[in-house]
Design an enzyme around this catalytic site. Structure first.
Site, short mmCIF file in Angstrom:
data_model
loop_
_atom_site.label_atom_id
_atom_site.label_comp_id
_atom_site.label_asym_id
_atom_site.label_seq_id
_atom_site.Cartn_x
_atom_site.Cartn_y
_atom_site.Cartn_z
N ASP A 153 0.84 -1.20 0.00
CA ASP A 153 0.00 0.00 0.00
C ASP A 153 0.88 1.25 0.00
O ASP A 153 1.89 1.29 -0.71
CB ASP A 153 -0.91 -0.05 1.24
CG ASP A 153 -2.25 0.63 1.00
OD1 ASP A 153 -2.26 1.86 0.89
OD2 ASP A 153 -3.27 -0.08 0.96
N HIS A 169 -3.45 5.98 3.81
CA HIS A 169 -4.25 4.83 3.37
C HIS A 169 -3.71 3.52 3.92
O HIS A 169 -4.45 2.68 4.45
CB HIS A 169 -4.28 4.81 1.84
CG HIS A 169 -5.25 3.86 1.23
ND1 HIS A 169 -4.94 2.54 0.98
CD2 HIS A 169 -6.54 4.04 0.82
CE1 HIS A 169 -5.98 1.94 0.43
NE2 HIS A 169 -6.96 2.83 0.31
N ASN A 207 -13.77 0.42 -6.73
CA ASN A 207 -14.86 1.32 -6.36
C ASN A 207 -15.56 1.96 -7.55
O ASN A 207 -16.00 3.10 -7.48
CB ASN A 207 -14.32 2.44 -5.46
CG ASN A 207 -13.66 1.90 -4.21
OD1 ASN A 207 -14.06 0.85 -3.70
ND2 ASN A 207 -12.65 2.60 -3.72
N SER A 213 -11.25 -0.72 -0.37
CA SER A 213 -9.95 -0.73 0.32
C SER A 213 -10.10 -0.98 1.81
O SER A 213 -9.18 -1.47 2.46
CB SER A 213 -9.24 0.62 0.13
OG SER A 213 -8.73 0.75 -1.17
#
Length: 598
Positions: free
Chosen positions: A266, A305, A396, A461
């Site tokens: 990530d 994130h 998404n 996520s």
């Protein structure tokens, strides 16, 4: 200097533009405008003045004239007024509308608050925990909005500049300005002129502490060996340890993930965060830095994130597997961007690192994605088959997950998102490349700027790390890597997800005790998809500079009513060729491709 214009949504009465710093983390630092557009609230990214992008356009019941609004200071809610709903009899009270905008792509109308008077509302502004409203004949009304989620605002003050009447007519207060450092507020009256007011806001008197004071955050009692009892659990982890709604605010599962490594591929991890301690009163940490293949040479999570994802996998309060070891594999930079080469290099690093530590079982989470890439798909497949249980976010785009990478790789575990009511999140991808759903909307977890900071954000996520944490629990229980996926999917709760979409498995993550439940008898498994036995319809769409505006639909027109057999849209990449295949029975079909701009 004229910089640009966005006019695709027609008439705009008023707009607030901000340098965004809110929960939809991928837009932080961008210029976002919230427009009151006569019958909708429309959200536009205006960062690039030559290519402004509409993110959302939402209406609400009873609209008459969407007039003006203002964001809360944490950029989570947009309060606005409809200038004509009182005047035209939709409501008999001064009504303040609220949109929840934690997801800029999918804002949700939260409801409204009806005030004390019958006056028409005009301009409102938010300052701190208060909204200052110029409400025509009612004058200035000041409402406390600290508990905005309940929509139960408290009027803490008013100044009536039209004292003879509060009826719904266009006289009196026009606007106000509450941002002077002195605390003074100015109010302009249509007939009366300018008023300068001192607003004495209430203060909270001291109160005796309750006998059992509630903690400000979810709390973890002294752990019982082999389990993780937790009270006041956040809704995501609370949902996955039980079969049915409503959630009970407790989180209790067998095991805690100890002895397992979770690789977070990530933006990095704030490894010093309190969530990643061995215990709340310990200085020993479970998170370490692994590698940085993003190319930015900045060995920290400067985006947030990755820290959030790691907190859901294995945080002390917000995590599924509360004693799993976490390794930061940074493949995305501070803007959440990266290259395919950097992502693949990070995946390869994980495979080597795990092979060099054969005494520890491992899982990996990739809450990232791109358009379909055979190279990325092959990389995650190889990682998964090497013995690292690999979990990925579905994406998404509210589209078929098979069109994205790594979500489209069938060898790995692909996760869609649900909300608090077990509905598929409106942004979540779907389809037969999906393996399981998990909570992904309004998920609270660790954040990047301090060792105690948290943030609440949404996305697949956020769903994927719930499943990665579940995999860690199973690995720690003694299962080997080859059976963990089968058990994870085989013990999922069936038939709870509403609007799961065609071909999606209706499976919701479950990590609680396995045993008799009151759930309905599971339906037989869905047969595996087969190759098309008739001629297929191949659809190829080359997007322009505005990919989200394009959509298509194929309808079977042989029956008494048209039946949709295939559709596409929600494209995210500019100047990109997207391919879809539809396998319909022999019939007569119509194909319509649309561009919302015209």
């Amino acid at each position: 200097v004229f910089a640009g214009c966005y006019s695709s949504d027609g008439y705009t009465h008023d707009v607030q533009c901000v340098l965004y710093n809110g929960p939809h983390e991928s837009y932080n630092g961008r210029e976002i405008c919230f427009a009151s557009n006569e019958d909708t609230i429309t959200i536009i990214d205006v960062t690039d003045k030559t290519n402004m992008v509409q993110l959302a356009r939402e209406s609400y019941s009873g609209d008459r004239y969407t007039h003006q609004g203002w964001l809360t200071e944490d950029h989570t809610h947009f309060l606005f007024n409809d200038e004509l709903d009182e005047y035209r009899g939709v409501t008999s009270k001064t009504r303040t509308h609220v949109f929840k905008v934690t997801d800029l792509i999918d804002p949700v109308y939260a409801g409204y608050h009806d005030g004390r008077t019958t006056a028409i509302d005009h301009n409102l502004y938010v300052h701190g925990d208060y909204v200052y409203q110029a409400n025509y004949r009612a004058g200035l009304n000041v409402l406390k909005i600290a508990n905005i989620n309940s929509l139960q605002f408290e009027e803490v003050g008013y100044f009536d500049i039209y004292p003879t009447s509060d009826t719904s007519n266009f006289n009196g207060a026009w606007s106000n300005y509450p941002y002077f450092p002195s605390g003074k507020v100015v109010v302009s009256g249509i007939e009366q002129g300018l008023f300068v007011l001192r607003v004495d806001l209430p203060t909270n008197p001291p109160v005796d502490p309750p006998t059992n004071p509630p903690g400000p955050e979810p709390t973890t009692p002294s752990p019982t060996p082999g389990s993780t009892p937790q009270t006041s659990a956040t809704w995501g982890i609370d949902r996955v340890d039980q079969r049915d709604l409503p959630v009970d605010t407790f989180y209790s599962v067998p095991g805690d993930g100890a002895g397992v490594t979770a690789y977070i591929i990530d933006t990095g991890i704030r490894t010093s965060h309190d969530e990643f301690k061995k215990a709340s009163d310990s200085d020993e940490l479970r998170a370490i830095w692994g590698t940085n293949t993003s190319g930015d040479n900045d060995d920290r999570d400067c985006n947030g994130h990755g820290t959030h994802v790691a907190g859901t996998v294995g945080g002390l309060l917000y995590g599924v597997a509360k004693q799993v070891d976490l390794v930061a594999v940074k493949v995305l930079d501070c803007n959440g961007s990266g290259t395919l080469a950097g992502v693949i290099k990070g995946i390869e690093w994980v495979m080597v690192h795990a092979a060099n530590n054969p005494d520890k079982k491992a899982t990996a989470n990739l809450s990232l994605g791109s358009s379909s890439s055979p190279t990325v798909n092959e990389a995650v497949k190889t990682l998964h088959e090497s013995g690292v249980v690999t979990v990925v976010a579905a994406g998404n785009a509210n589209s078929d997950a098979c069109g994205f990478s790594p979500a489209g790789e069938e060898a790995v575990i692909t996760v869609g998102s649900t909300d608090r009511s077990d509905a598929r999140s409106s942004f979540s991808n779907y389809g037969n490349c999906l393996d399981i759903f998990a909570p992904g909307r309004d998920i609270t977890s660790a954040w990047k700027d301090s060792d105690s900071q948290t943030n609440t954000i949404s996305g697949t996520s956020m769903a994927s790390p719930h499943v990665c944490g579940g995999a860690a629990l199973l690995l720690a229980s003694g299962l080997d890597e080859s059976t963990t996926e089968a058990v994870l999917l085989g013990t999922a709760t069936l038939d709870k997800v509403t609007d799961a979409k065609i071909d999606s498995p209706n499976k919701l993550l479950y990590v609680g005790e396995i045993g008799p439940t009151n759930s309905p008898t599971p339906a037989p498994p869905t047969p595996a998809p087969t190759f098309c036995q008739t001629d297929s319809i191949e659809v190829k769409v080359l997007t322009d500079d505005y990919p989200a505006e394009t959509s298509w639909v194929i309808k079977n027109t042989c029956g008494t009513s048209d039946v949709v057999v295939g559709s596409g849209g929600g494209y995210t990449e500019k100047n990109t060729l997207y391919s879809d295949s539809v396998c319909p029975p022999p019939a007569k079909y119509t194909f319509v491709i649309s561009d919302t701009y015209g």
